[in-house]
Enzyme design. Structure first.
Site, PDB file in Angstrom:
ATOM      1  N   ASP A  88      -0.415  -2.045  18.286  1.00 40.72           N
ATOM      2  CA  ASP A  88       0.294  -3.089  17.511  1.00 40.72           C
ATOM      3  C   ASP A  88       1.611  -2.598  16.917  1.00 40.72           C
ATOM      4  O   ASP A  88       2.100  -3.193  15.943  1.00 40.72           O
ATOM      5  CB  ASP A  88      -0.577  -3.647  16.374  1.00 40.72           C
TER       6      ASP A  88
ATOM      7  N   CYS B  48      -4.332  -6.353  23.105  1.00 38.25           N
ATOM      8  CA  CYS B  48      -4.717  -4.960  23.266  1.00 38.25           C
ATOM      9  C   CYS B  48      -5.484  -4.620  24.543  1.00 38.25           C
ATOM     10  O   CYS B  48      -4.987  -3.893  25.404  1.00 38.25           O
ATOM     11  CB  CYS B  48      -5.512  -4.539  22.041  1.00 38.25           C
TER      12      CYS B  48
ATOM     13  N   HIS C 223     -11.239   0.488  24.591  1.00 40.04           N
ATOM     14  CA  HIS C 223     -11.009  -0.962  24.635  1.00 40.04           C
ATOM     15  C   HIS C 223     -11.141  -1.582  26.016  1.00 40.04           C
ATOM     16  O   HIS C 223     -10.641  -2.687  26.244  1.00 40.04           O
ATOM     17  CB  HIS C 223      -9.629  -1.284  24.048  1.00 40.04           C
TER      18      HIS C 223
END
Lengths: 575, 575
Positions: free
Chosen positions: B40, B79, B142
């Site tokens: 981010d 993400c 992720h």
């Protein structure tokens, strides 16, 4: 004030002790001063400030070799007042470069205005004379165009440039184009002897201004210390560039103008090196106000992450790019978080010359040498005025808005937008909003874009408000406003209503015998007092709808009195 | 594709001829690869990209010693998909990291989702093994948290980090905190063994991640070439920093996190120098998506002059800071205007290793070596997807929007704002607007903030549309979408509805005898399949209102079926 005087004395001592600056006589000599003042260039317009196209290699190198100020401010969101503040070290509210025609109105010096820089103001070149400086202004003056305001009456020894913006073309008779001067002599006019092609954007002016600067530096470098004020205007709409630069930027015509200026700065710094005076020349680069977003996207720059632009007291209107360069004195690659102001260039330049600022008046400029040479940070407020109104104040990281305004709904609905694409509820207001009882406060570190006002209930708000209130009260209690020079709708200051036509400009074809580019043997006053050119009527200023509320033109047979009730007049920008 | 293969071969030849990289055996060795992926972090967050506080001296130096890309893009504004794209070199629409639950919806991998990176995808570390690389991931994975998606099943040799974001704290029983792994072993959980103090923002995680990186580099530098993927998450809300950095930034807590990362990068580059492997280590710094402006101002970064942020396909959502560093190979102080993509790191890394990308599938990443080493510019489009929908495409300086959307009016009215302070009429729309018949086109050089769509009637518009349409048609005709991995409201992919509980994570207290931090002698599958932890129920994700439209919690006694009609589910962000 005491601190400034002390720092100046310290520096004078340093100068005496230093062998860095030696004149032709071998006596110690203060450094040359080169101020590079841009027109409507925004904080975000240089590569080193994050402009995505990264087209300013020379300015980026200047930053890498010197000191960059991310927190540097103009003294006003508009051109004339900001320039008057630079040269006097004083806020426009003190030096008279404001209007009381209406509350919080921006104003400048269009051709109709007979106001200008008062004789009572002491300008930087006047003061530098005491230390033996020879001074030249290249480019835009903007401090009044009547003879008494001529740069050579206010300390400059030489001038090449114009009293005003390069708007046009106008009808040469009823509405003459803006003149260009060499010293006392008008050597031509924009769009005539100095062509600007509005269609292609081609103009050779930056090259001419560059050559003027290079010639002056070459002439002066080996003799007296010089002060060169290079006030180019290629980035002011209508933006222009010379042929080799046209079409070369990824950013369009505005970028072409920036690239040509960047190239010119590179050539000036290179010349200083070639002449072996780089380490004895203090160079500072900044801009007069934020990017004029009303001209976006074709003719405007970038204010980076900041809110709104020119004409507003948000960060985009007044935070400026600022680079200091002085090899051997200012260490390379530094960033200073000092809150700086364009007015500091006045006081800092005096300190460089070993002079103290005038003691008989309030001076708003700070001596930046402790920041520049020792990396010190000095507490100081930044005041954001719009006309007669203190709109906001920054102290440390906190900025308090006492009034907010962009422009009127009426103008906004006509497409005049100072904040295109930006809208912060309750902040970018289209009516003049009074927050004096409960100011909006932003933390500029966490929120540089002024999007999230602090909660009124927070301890941080209370603490910041208390600090700022104290400084503002002190400022306002001591403030003695100058006589406003930029009032319009006022018979006394409007040129066409000022009784007998004032002295006018000398076109080349009317140059008196004996007058040379260096001056007129009969003296400046006589040169300027004849022959008369046609009277300048009120005329609507050109541009992309940026100029608002012009006085109505008197019809034939009517009294030549502007219809000002409920209207604004030329020179007063509504918002 | 042919060009990429050719460039790769050329580079392999260069490697063979070069003595720069020599392994312990004396045989030529391809360079180490260090990818620094931020979470981010926005385009405007580094000093060198114009962040006003200028608090990233190490990253700014990295840029000065290497190459800066102002036009570098993530593969997605969110993400998980962006990270899957980096490691596969393929758009999320190809590698399955998207949802078909609804049109143009962002999706990621919350704990309820059993989807993840398919075995059919070939990840960068898998491929680098062929050239003898040892690979480690430090930080956020992720790409799915079921055993089959474990990084060590997809080519990484080592892992220290977590499969997911550091949201929390949760109830440890009904709703366990997110686990932290060393390789196959769960070594703790956020907020428990790895504390994050939400009140003070203190967490030691970046220091742990730094130490993991330094240890790995020290161990590997003298032996095999290494690939280190440093995917830290301190700049993702809730942002954190360790004690020495807390309160040190002008920007607040977010700035503290950035300063600690900057300091860490400095330490890594210093170690490479100390180990004399700097000239044999390619380092690249970038971010997974734009700054998450929904968390502004306390917990979000800056997208500089660009429009909107994370979750959007405006420039603020996908344009990223990007720095390349490889002393002796990449010349210092360069800026490349190459349109780059995070997916290029896949292809470029393979080229560095002397490998070609897989030929049995479409690869979206470009080999950037010609840009990095020779300053070449290569034509290539940038595709901006949101879920299953191609929202926009950039080619050269022109960007065409086929669809516009920020988020729904409903969410916007609740205060969820992806574009705080920004509002471009007809562009930052709160309904999904179809422009496919007449795309909005911007010139990103003149108008990087996407504020002024080109006139549909202009020749420039027609020419740009024609070029972009051709590229998009070619792209879409050849596109074979992967099986969507991130669908929710779908019994097959929701963990709590997926029949028998899948293999679960191993808390330290249940570590089997013989299991060490380096691995479990009984093998990863067994380790992961017992013992069972409590089933994860649906839970509302925390954060500043960023997560929208969660499935309703089943009440006691109700079938555990999410109430999805008219709602979105965890993992699908409405936008």
């Amino acid at each position: 004030m005491a601190a400034v005087v002390a720092a100046t004395r310290w520096w004078r001592l340093l100068l005496v002790l230093s062998a860095a600056g030696m004149g032709a006589s071998g006596a110690p000599q203060p450094p040359n001063i080169l101020l590079l003042l841009m027109d409507d260039m925004g904080w975000g317009d240089l590569g080193v400030y994050g402009e995505p196209s990264r087209e300013t290699p020379n300015l980026d190198r200047m930053a890498a070799e010197g000191m960059l100020f991310p927190n540097f401010y103009s003294a006003n969101p508009l051109c004339s007042p900001s320039r008057a503040a630079l040269l006097t070290g004083r806020l426009p509210i003190r030096n008279g470069f404001y209007t009381t025609n209406a509350h919080a109105r921006n104003a400048y010096t269009p051709q109709e205005i007979v106001g200008g820089i008062p004789d009572s103001e002491q300008l930087l070149p006047e003061l530098l004379k005491k230390a033996g400086y020879v001074s030249k202004i290249v480019g835009k003056w903007h401090l009044g165009h009547r003879p008494q305001f001529h740069p050579l009456k206010h300390g400059f020894d030489e001038w090449f440039g114009s009293p005003n913006c390069h708007f046009g073309p106008y009808d040469n008779k009823a509405r003459p184009n803006i003149p260009v001067y060499r010293d006392w002599e008008m050597v031509g006019r924009y769009y005539e002897e100095f062509p600007i092609n509005l269609k292609t954007g081609e103009a050779n002016l930056t090259q001419i201004y560059l050559q003027e600067a290079l010639d002056f530096i070459k002439r002066q470098a080996r003799h007296h210390p010089f002060f060169l004020y290079w006030a180019v205007d290629a980035t002011h709409a209508p933006v222009y560039a010379s042929k080799p630069f046209l079409g070369t930027s990824q950013r369009g015509r505005y970028g072409d103008a920036v690239r040509e200026i960047d190239d010119s700065v590179g050539k000036m710094l290179e010349l200083l090196h070639d002449l072996h005076v780089a380490d004895n020349t203090f160079v500072f680069f900044t801009s007069d106000n934020g990017a004029a977003l009303i001209s976006a996207p074709e003719q405007a720059g970038s204010n980076g992450p900041f809110l709104c632009g020119k004409q507003t007291t948000f960060e985009g209107g007044m935070r400026e790019p600022a680079l200091a360069w002085w090899p051997g004195h200012i260490a390379a690659g530094q960033v200073s978080h000092q809150l700086g102001s364009i007015m500091d260039l006045f006081t800092t330049s005096l300190a460089l010359a070993g002079l103290t600022p005038p003691r008989d008046r309030a001076i708003d400029g700070l001596n930046l040498l402790p920041a520049l040479l020792q990396g010190r940070l000095m507490d100081r407020p930044v005041f954001y005025y719009r006309g007669d109104t203190l709109m906001a104040t920054t102290l440390g990281q906190h900025k308090a808005h006492f009034w907010t305004w962009t422009n009127s709904w009426e103008n906004f609905r006509q497409g005049i937008d100072f904040c295109p694409g930006q809208n912060v509820s309750g902040v970018t207001t289209h009516s003049l909003e009074d927050h004096t009882k409960l100011p909006l406060i932003f933390h500029l570190g966490r929120d540089p874009g002024e999007r999230f006002p602090l909660s009124f209930a927070s301890a941080e708000y209370q603490e910041a408000l208390s600090r700022i209130t104290s400084v503002v009260q002190q400022h306002q209690e001591a403030l003695v406003p100058g006589q406003p020079q930029l009032n319009v709708c006022n018979w006394a200051v409007m040129g066409h209503l000022a009784g007998p036509e004032g002295p006018r400009l000398l076109p080349r074809r009317h140059r008196p015998p004996g007058a040379t580019p260096e001056g007129d043997p009969r003296g400046p006053h006589r040169l300027h007092r004849r022959p008369r050119l046609p009277r300048l009527p009120l005329w609507p200023l050109p541009g992309p709808g940026a100029w608002t509320g012009l006085c109505a033109h008197p019809k034939a047979g009517e009294a030549a009195r502007p219809h000002c009730v409920g209207l604004l007049c030329p020179g007063v920008r509504e918002g």
